[in-house]
Design an enzyme around this catalytic site. Structure first.
Site, short mmCIF file in Angstrom:
data_model
loop_
_atom_site.label_atom_id
_atom_site.label_comp_id
_atom_site.label_asym_id
_atom_site.label_seq_id
_atom_site.Cartn_x
_atom_site.Cartn_y
_atom_site.Cartn_z
N HIS A 68 0.86 -1.19 0.00
CA HIS A 68 0.00 0.00 0.00
C HIS A 68 0.90 1.24 0.00
O HIS A 68 1.94 1.25 0.68
CB HIS A 68 -0.88 0.03 1.25
CG HIS A 68 -1.87 -1.08 1.33
ND1 HIS A 68 -2.96 -1.01 2.17
CD2 HIS A 68 -1.96 -2.29 0.71
CE1 HIS A 68 -3.68 -2.12 2.06
NE2 HIS A 68 -3.08 -2.91 1.17
N GLU A 70 0.52 4.12 1.43
CA GLU A 70 0.62 4.78 2.74
C GLU A 70 1.63 4.06 3.64
O GLU A 70 2.43 4.71 4.33
CB GLU A 70 -0.75 4.82 3.43
CG GLU A 70 -1.82 5.51 2.62
CD GLU A 70 -2.57 4.58 1.65
OE1 GLU A 70 -3.58 5.03 1.08
OE2 GLU A 70 -2.17 3.40 1.47
N CYS A 98 -5.94 2.38 5.59
CA CYS A 98 -6.51 1.21 6.26
C CYS A 98 -5.85 1.04 7.63
O CYS A 98 -4.86 1.71 7.94
CB CYS A 98 -6.31 -0.02 5.39
SG CYS A 98 -4.60 -0.62 5.34
N CYS A 101 -2.05 0.46 7.46
CA CYS A 101 -1.31 1.68 7.13
C CYS A 101 -1.36 2.69 8.26
O CYS A 101 -0.36 3.36 8.55
CB CYS A 101 -1.85 2.28 5.83
SG CYS A 101 -1.60 1.21 4.40
#
Length: 172
Positions: A68, A70, A98, A101
């Protein structure tokens, strides 16, 4: 579920024009992720008004469920920025980070997160989203990161709708 009023739109003035521009860039990065065969997520780090790093989702192209943007940026900040820079840092994300993250953001000690669309709103479209708010993860970890958003729901959701097509498959 009803989308919360976008912060800054309700007259509280917390979200600046520069915040909207940086979230707009995160959405562009999410579009680039899709062009590269990935899911539509992008993020960037800004310290003192300067972009210091950008990332796109790479879970498909990298065959890595944790790729991800992030989380990649939180890890990079932890390696490359000192504690004072991380405290002054804002992460801009196309979509609310999420829980995985958000935890990385907390451990990195980033000062602020601004996101385009909430995880709960994305979950309504795509399903299979762990829609625990980023702010809740930070709060429960006794973190100090300020979380602001959503600030660009319409623009961010347009990309998600074109990608997920309303059926949650991720096949346009």
């Amino acid at each position: 579920m009803t989308e919360p009023t976008e912060r800054g739109e309700s007259g509280d003035g917390r979200v600046e024009a520069s915040d909207r521009a940086f979230v707009g860039r995160a959405i562009e990065l999410a579009e680039e992720a899709v062009e590269r065969g990935n899911t539509p997520f992008g993020a960037l780090l800004v310290v003192d008004g300067e972009v210091v790093a950008e990332a796109r989702n790479e879970i498909r192209s990298g065959d890595d469920i944790a790729a991800h943007p992030e989380l990649a940026l939180a890890r990079r900040a932890g390696r490359e920025l000192d504690a004072d820079e991380r405290a002054r840092c804002t992460m801009y994300a196309s979509t609310e980070p999420c829980p995985m993250c958000a935890t990385g953001i907390h451990y990195a000690g980033l000062g602020r997160v601004v996101f385009g669309v909430s995880g709960a709103t994305l979950d309504e479209l795509a399903g299979d989203v762990v829609a625990i708010p980023c702010e809740e993860v930070i709060r429960r970890a006794d973190g100090e990161t300020t979380v602001e958003g959503p600030v660009a729901t319409e623009a961010a959701m347009a990309l998600h709708e074109s990608f997920y097509g309303g059926d949650g498959t991720g096949e346009p």
